[in-house]
Design a protein around this motif. Sequence first.
Motif, short mmCIF file in Angstrom:
data_model
loop_
_atom_site.label_atom_id
_atom_site.label_comp_id
_atom_site.label_asym_id
_atom_site.label_seq_id
_atom_site.Cartn_x
_atom_site.Cartn_y
_atom_site.Cartn_z
N ASN A 12 0.56 -1.37 -0.48
CA ASN A 12 0.05 -0.15 -0.26
C ASN A 12 0.64 1.41 0.03
O ASN A 12 1.22 1.43 0.87
N PRO A 13 1.20 1.56 -1.36
CA PRO A 13 0.56 1.59 -2.20
C PRO A 13 0.68 0.86 -3.20
O PRO A 13 1.78 -0.08 -3.52
N ALA A 14 -0.29 0.37 -3.83
CA ALA A 14 -0.25 -1.02 -4.94
C ALA A 14 0.17 -1.13 -6.10
O ALA A 14 -1.22 0.33 -6.64
N THR A 15 0.29 -1.70 -7.21
CA THR A 15 -0.02 -1.15 -8.03
C THR A 15 -0.88 -2.00 -8.76
O THR A 15 -2.14 -1.84 -9.45
N ASN A 16 -0.22 -4.12 -9.03
CA ASN A 16 -1.34 -5.05 -9.40
C ASN A 16 -1.16 -5.62 -9.35
O ASN A 16 -3.00 -6.20 -9.51
N GLU A 17 -1.66 -5.89 -7.48
CA GLU A 17 -2.85 -6.78 -6.80
C GLU A 17 -2.12 -6.21 -5.68
O GLU A 17 -1.15 -6.04 -4.96
N ALA A 18 -3.12 -6.50 -4.34
CA ALA A 18 -2.61 -6.50 -3.02
C ALA A 18 -3.64 -7.44 -2.79
O ALA A 18 -4.19 -8.66 -3.00
N THR A 19 -3.28 -7.84 -1.53
CA THR A 19 -3.14 -9.18 -0.07
C THR A 19 -3.75 -8.43 0.53
O THR A 19 -2.99 -7.45 1.29
N LEU A 20 -4.79 -8.95 1.29
CA LEU A 20 -5.38 -8.78 2.49
C LEU A 20 -5.44 -10.37 3.44
O LEU A 20 -5.05 -10.83 3.08
N GLU A 21 -4.16 -9.79 5.01
CA GLU A 21 -4.10 -10.88 6.08
C GLU A 21 -4.90 -10.67 7.18
O GLU A 21 -4.86 -9.35 7.54
N TYR A 22 -5.08 -11.04 7.70
CA TYR A 22 -6.22 -11.44 8.36
C TYR A 22 -6.65 -12.51 9.58
O TYR A 22 -6.53 -13.81 8.73
N ARG A 23 -7.19 -12.48 10.94
CA ARG A 23 -7.47 -13.11 11.72
C ARG A 23 -8.79 -13.10 12.13
O ARG A 23 -8.92 -11.48 12.69
N ILE A 24 -9.71 -13.39 12.11
CA ILE A 24 -11.12 -13.22 12.42
C ILE A 24 -11.74 -14.68 13.50
O ILE A 24 -10.84 -15.72 13.38
N ASP A 25 -12.14 -14.82 14.07
CA ASP A 25 -12.87 -15.95 15.18
C ASP A 25 -13.00 -17.34 13.86
O ASP A 25 -13.61 -16.90 12.72
N GLU A 26 -12.42 -18.55 13.88
CA GLU A 26 -12.34 -19.71 12.93
C GLU A 26 -14.10 -19.60 12.68
O GLU A 26 -13.79 -20.17 11.43
N GLU A 27 -15.10 -19.72 14.08
CA GLU A 27 -15.99 -19.88 13.25
C GLU A 27 -17.18 -18.97 12.22
O GLU A 27 -17.84 -19.33 12.21
N LEU A 28 -16.38 -18.32 11.93
CA LEU A 28 -17.38 -17.01 11.13
C LEU A 28 -16.40 -17.02 10.32
O LEU A 28 -15.48 -17.13 9.89
N LYS A 29 -17.32 -16.86 9.02
CA LYS A 29 -17.32 -16.14 7.88
C LYS A 29 -16.99 -14.90 7.62
O LYS A 29 -17.24 -14.11 8.66
N GLY A 30 -15.44 -14.56 6.98
CA GLY A 30 -15.06 -12.89 6.65
C GLY A 30 -15.44 -12.69 5.20
O GLY A 30 -16.93 -13.17 4.82
N HIS A 31 -15.75 -10.80 5.02
CA HIS A 31 -16.67 -10.80 4.10
C HIS A 31 -15.76 -9.56 3.50
O HIS A 31 -16.05 -8.55 4.50
N LEU A 32 -15.16 -9.84 2.24
CA LEU A 32 -13.78 -8.32 1.88
C LEU A 32 -14.70 -7.32 1.06
O LEU A 32 -15.24 -7.80 0.10
N ARG A 33 -14.41 -6.44 1.56
CA ARG A 33 -15.50 -5.64 0.00
C ARG A 33 -14.57 -4.05 0.02
O ARG A 33 -13.99 -3.78 1.07
N LEU A 34 -14.33 -4.18 -1.47
CA LEU A 34 -13.71 -2.54 -2.08
C LEU A 34 -14.60 -1.56 -2.24
O LEU A 34 -15.00 -2.26 -3.36
#
Length: 86
Positions: A12-34
């Motif tokens: 960040n800043p990015a040119t061609n790709e970006a990576t989201l590294e995350y940790r959330i509760d195992e029993e839940l799903k995450g939702h990434l939005r841009l």
Amino acid sequence: KNSRPVAIIYPNPATNEATLEYRIDEELKGHLRLFSHAGQLLYSKELKGGYGKHTFSTTHLLPGIYYVELRSDAMPVFNGKLVIIR
């Protein structure tokens, strides 16, 4: 168990790709939005719970500032900016 959700987006800043590294509760799903600066949803991806990395292409995005949101069980757990440069 007190598992606090955390995330980082890079490069960040990015040119061609970006990576989201995350940790959330195992029993839940995450939702990434841009979003554009005008609030338009440009990218959406469901993520597995636990620790993970998700890389996505940014080649279709014009240079500028975009907003990243990670939700877990419909609750926002991370909000950040992603800058695209060429």
